[in-house]
Design a protein around this motif. Structure first.
Motif, PDB file in Angstrom:
ATOM      1  N   ARG A 161      27.863 -14.966  -9.426  1.00 52.40           N
ATOM      2  CA  ARG A 161      28.392 -14.182  -8.312  1.00 52.40           C
ATOM      3  C   ARG A 161      28.482 -12.714  -8.707  1.00 52.40           C
ATOM      4  N   SER A 162      28.347 -11.857  -7.716  1.00 52.75           N
ATOM      5  CA  SER A 162      28.448 -10.416  -7.914  1.00 52.75           C
ATOM      6  C   SER A 162      29.435  -9.852  -6.899  1.00 52.75           C
ATOM      7  N   GLY A 163      29.745  -8.577  -7.049  1.00 56.75           N
ATOM      8  CA  GLY A 163      30.664  -7.936  -6.117  1.00 56.75           C
ATOM      9  C   GLY A 163      31.630  -7.020  -6.839  1.00 56.75           C
ATOM     10  N   ARG A 164      32.649  -6.607  -6.114  1.00 58.66           N
ATOM     11  CA  ARG A 164      33.633  -5.687  -6.681  1.00 58.66           C
ATOM     12  C   ARG A 164      34.650  -6.389  -7.576  1.00 58.66           C
ATOM     13  N   GLY A 165      34.632  -7.717  -7.567  1.00 58.05           N
ATOM     14  CA  GLY A 165      35.551  -8.462  -8.415  1.00 58.05           C
ATOM     15  C   GLY A 165      36.962  -8.472  -7.887  1.00 58.05           C
ATOM     16  N   THR A 166      37.926  -8.716  -8.774  1.00 57.52           N
ATOM     17  CA  THR A 166      39.329  -8.796  -8.388  1.00 57.52           C
ATOM     18  C   THR A 166      39.845  -7.408  -8.022  1.00 57.52           C
ATOM     19  N   LEU A 167      40.588  -7.331  -6.933  1.00 61.33           N
ATOM     20  CA  LEU A 167      41.047  -6.048  -6.407  1.00 61.33           C
ATOM     21  C   LEU A 167      42.559  -5.901  -6.463  1.00 61.33           C
ATOM     22  N   GLY A 168      43.206  -6.718  -7.257  1.00 64.89           N
ATOM     23  CA  GLY A 168      44.653  -6.615  -7.374  1.00 64.89           C
ATOM     24  C   GLY A 168      45.300  -7.983  -7.398  1.00 64.89           C
ATOM     25  N   ARG A 169      46.604  -7.998  -7.253  1.00 69.21           N
ATOM     26  CA  ARG A 169      47.358  -9.254  -7.208  1.00 69.21           C
ATOM     27  C   ARG A 169      48.370  -9.179  -6.078  1.00 69.21           C
ATOM     28  N   ALA A 170      48.687 -10.332  -5.527  1.00 69.90           N
ATOM     29  CA  ALA A 170      49.654 -10.396  -4.434  1.00 69.90           C
ATOM     30  C   ALA A 170      50.298 -11.772  -4.434  1.00 69.90           C
ATOM     31  N   VAL A 171      51.279 -11.952  -3.569  1.00 71.22           N
ATOM     32  CA  VAL A 171      51.930 -13.244  -3.422  1.00 71.22           C
ATOM     33  C   VAL A 171      52.199 -13.486  -1.941  1.00 71.22           C
ATOM     34  N   ASN A 172      51.955 -14.693  -1.500  1.00 67.78           N
ATOM     35  CA  ASN A 172      52.258 -15.105  -0.133  1.00 67.78           C
ATOM     36  C   ASN A 172      53.441 -16.063  -0.154  1.00 67.78           C
ATOM     37  N   VAL A 173      54.466 -15.753   0.625  1.00 67.92           N
ATOM     38  CA  VAL A 173      55.633 -16.623   0.756  1.00 67.92           C
ATOM     39  C   VAL A 173      55.617 -17.210   2.157  1.00 67.92           C
ATOM     40  N   TYR A 174      55.404 -18.499   2.231  1.00 64.79           N
ATOM     41  CA  TYR A 174      55.355 -19.230   3.494  1.00 64.79           C
ATOM     42  C   TYR A 174      56.748 -19.804   3.727  1.00 64.79           C
ATOM     43  N   PHE A 175      57.363 -19.445   4.872  1.00 71.15           N
ATOM     44  CA  PHE A 175      58.758 -19.847   5.076  1.00 71.15           C
ATOM     45  C   PHE A 175      59.036 -20.136   6.542  1.00 71.15           C
ATOM     46  N   ARG A 176      60.166 -20.798   6.743  1.00 68.63           N
ATOM     47  CA  ARG A 176      60.671 -21.076   8.095  1.00 68.63           C
ATOM     48  C   ARG A 176      61.922 -20.247   8.345  1.00 68.63           C
ATOM     49  N   ALA A 177      61.985 -19.666   9.515  1.00 67.14           N
ATOM     50  CA  ALA A 177      63.179 -18.937   9.961  1.00 67.14           C
ATOM     51  C   ALA A 177      63.041 -18.728  11.469  1.00 67.14           C
ATOM     52  N   GLU A 178      64.128 -18.879  12.185  1.00 72.10           N
ATOM     53  CA  GLU A 178      64.099 -18.706  13.635  1.00 72.10           C
ATOM     54  C   GLU A 178      64.208 -17.216  13.957  1.00 72.10           C
ATOM     55  N   LEU A 179      63.048 -16.605  14.175  1.00 77.65           N
ATOM     56  CA  LEU A 179      63.003 -15.157  14.372  1.00 77.65           C
ATOM     57  C   LEU A 179      62.425 -14.762  15.729  1.00 77.65           C
ATOM     58  N   ALA A 180      62.177 -15.731  16.590  1.00 79.77           N
ATOM     59  CA  ALA A 180      61.532 -15.434  17.870  1.00 79.77           C
ATOM     60  C   ALA A 180      62.343 -14.445  18.698  1.00 79.77           C
ATOM     61  N   GLU A 181      63.667 -14.629  18.735  1.00 78.72           N
ATOM     62  CA  GLU A 181      64.501 -13.715  19.522  1.00 78.72           C
ATOM     63  C   GLU A 181      64.523 -12.323  18.914  1.00 78.72           C
ATOM     64  N   LEU A 182      64.460 -12.260  17.589  1.00 73.67           N
ATOM     65  CA  LEU A 182      64.494 -10.972  16.910  1.00 73.67           C
ATOM     66  C   LEU A 182      63.286 -10.111  17.266  1.00 73.67           C
ATOM     67  N   VAL A 183      62.126 -10.749  17.427  1.00 71.31           N
ATOM     68  CA  VAL A 183      60.900  -9.984  17.675  1.00 71.31           C
ATOM     69  C   VAL A 183      60.482 -10.003  19.140  1.00 71.31           C
ATOM     70  N   ARG A 184      61.296 -10.614  20.007  1.00 67.13           N
ATOM     71  CA  ARG A 184      60.910 -10.692  21.420  1.00 67.13           C
ATOM     72  C   ARG A 184      60.697  -9.283  21.986  1.00 67.13           C
TER      73      ARG A 184
END
Length: 528
Positions: free
Chosen positions: A188-211
């Motif tokens: 494989r070729s390309g620009r390679g790794t471009l950094g690091r990050a983390v994804n946090v998958y969570f539950r929270a009732e936020l529908a009213e907050l962003v309505r």
């Protein structure tokens, strides 16, 4: 341990979006297909969400667009970007494109949507099974041999049963770490790794907050908890992505999330914490004899242009009709060489464009990270042109500075409504289509002896759109790509059509291609 031998035309390895779509596209063309996936279920993770208008056009061609939109209904109003110091204080950003907003009905009959992968994959799996694909989850490919007559695959089920299956061709849609690609030794070729990050998958009732401020992505500009929220269902499921706190324990994230949300009392349930590395890795060849790479097995790209899954689905769309025509005997096997010559340059270009887009939602469509010119976002989705392949190039100009599709061979057929709700794209079935102008009656006679070509009338207004005179014609492939443009009726229309069709089906002589012998392909050129 028990051995069974099965015959099958195409084996798809991998039950993600690219693999499931490959099965669907193959079944549309009447090809027998078996799909195996070592996981026992479709993805439990939301992963990809943005289904762009080109992919929705392909789902429209499959007749499943309405089902996808139904699966995406919870996020129907979550198309905006937002930014602010916290989620509670964030405001929507104005939606702009470099050339201004287009008349959407003038460029596509489809509607883009947000549909989390864990909701979309079950729809695709159900449709694939209903249409005759043999879909086998909980089955792992443990060995394969590529021989003169196809691929001999060894499969193992969850209970340890071992089976052998012969396939004419194998599609490796087995993910970014593709064991098949590794086994084949494809680099494989390309620009390679471009950094690091983390994804946090969570539950929270936020529908009213962003309505009233519903969003696709919300950038948090807060030094204590920088990152971005992604809406998964618009109500209780969310992802927070950040380049900080990469080694933070799962039980430390709720407090960080409350800071980013702007509500110290928010109840939060952490579903998963997944470190990841954005990067660009493109396989140097997409083909090795009877085996083809598709999706993440072929190209890994950062999510900054929301293009990874969509590009993989387009891979499958491009490959399926070619395999079908070769297997049905209407095309020369040389046609399959054009999967590499078409999809590799486009995959490289899209991956590279994804890599240079800034993560800042306020500037992502205007600035690149290294001053490389950005392709117009609409052009990146609809306007790529294959540099060479299964079509007759006419030397016409093309640019990625704006959406520039005017019937050039190697580009997607321009959309126009012929009648309410019926697009020019809807004219394209499983065979080639010849679109003829109002003075092109001679084309019907020319195509009469060609059963693999359907003929359709187009109005003079559309002829102008695609640079035809009223007596001209466009030959369009089953994947809605223009194969040949005849601006006028030639002296021998039947002979011209036969030649164009032969070139588009691989029946003309092709130069030796390096990927057939295992040599590395040359670096990709950007689409013109």
């Amino acid at each position: 341990m028990m051995y069974d031998v099965h015959e099958q035309r195409v084996l798809v390895v991998g039950g993600g979006l690219a693999g499931l779509c490959a099965a669907l596209f193959l079944r549309r063309h009447g090809v027998e297909v078996t799909l195996v996936e070592r996981r026992t279920t479709t993805s439990p993770q939301p992963k990809a969400r943005r289904i762009n208008i080109r992919t929705m056009e392909l789902f429209r061609q499959l007749g499943i667009a309405d089902e996808v939109l139904e699966a995406a209904r919870d996020l129907a109003s979550y198309q905006f970007m937002a930014a602010g110091p916290t989620l509670a204080e964030a405001e929507r950003l104005p939606f702009t494109l470099p050339g201004g907003l287009p008349d959407w009905d003038a460029i596509t009959p489809a509607t883009a949507c947000l549909c989390a992968q864990d909701l979309l994959e079950p729809v695709l799996r159900d449709r694939a099974e209903a249409r005759g694909a043999e879909v086998r989850f909980g089955v792992e490919l443990i060995d394969f041999h590529d021989g003169d007559t196809g691929v001999e695959a060894t499969l193992r089920t969850a209970d340890g049963t071992v089976q052998r299956l012969h396939a004419d061709y194998l599609i490796a849609a087995d993910g970014s770490g593709s064991p098949i690609r590794e086994r084949l030794g494809i680099s494989r070729s390309g620009r390679g790794t471009l950094g690091r990050a983390v994804n946090v998958y969570f539950r929270a009732e936020l529908a009213e907050l962003v309505r009233g401020r519903e969003f696709n992505l919300c950038q948090i500009e807060n030094s204590s908890a920088p990152g971005a929220f992604a809406s998964i269902d618009g109500s209780s499921r969310w992802i927070f992505s950040s380049a900080t706190g990469l080694d933070r324990a799962a039980d430390e994230w709720p407090d960080v999330l409350r800071t980013a949300i702007g509500d110290p009392t928010a109840e939060i349930e952490i579903m998963s914490v997944m470190p990841w590395e954005p990067g660009m890795f493109v396989a140097d060849t997409y083909r090795r004899d009877h085996i083809f790479l598709a999706g993440d097995a072929a190209h890994v790209m950062p999510p900054f242009a929301a293009a990874g899954a969509n590009t993989g689905i387009e891979d499958a769309h491009n490959l399926a009709w070619k395999l079908a025509h070769v297997l049905h005997g209407s095309a020369d096997p040389a046609l399959l060489d054009t999967y590499q010559s078409e999809r590799h340059p486009v995959g490289w270009f899209i991956a590279d464009q994804s890599s240079i887009r800034t993560t800042d939602l306020r500037t992502m469509n205007r600035e690149s990270t290294d001053a490389t010119p950005l392709a117009d976002p609409l052009a990146l989705i609809l306007g790529n042109r294959y540099p060479t392949g299964a079509f007759v190039d006419d030397g016409s100009a093309h640019t990625m500075d704006h959406l520039d599709i005017t019937g050039q061979p190697g580009t997607r057929l321009p959309h126009a409504y012929l009648t309410p709700g019926r697009s020019t794209l809807d004219l394209i079935g499983i065979d080639f289509a010849l679109l003829i102008g109002p003075s092109g009656a001679g084309w019907r006679t020319a195509a009469a002896g060609t059963p693999s070509v359907s003929v359709h009338d187009i109005p003079e207004t559309y002829c102008k759109t695609v640079d035809l005179t009223p007596e001209g014609a466009l030959l369009v492939r089953p994947d809605q790509i223009v194969a040949w443009r005849a601006p006028q009726l030639p002296a021998d229309p039947a002979g011209a059509l036969r030649t164009a069709l032969a070139l588009s089906l691989g029946r003309a002589a092709h130069p030796r291609q390096p990927w057939r012998s295992g040599e590395p392909a040359s670096p990709a050129a950007s689409p013109r």
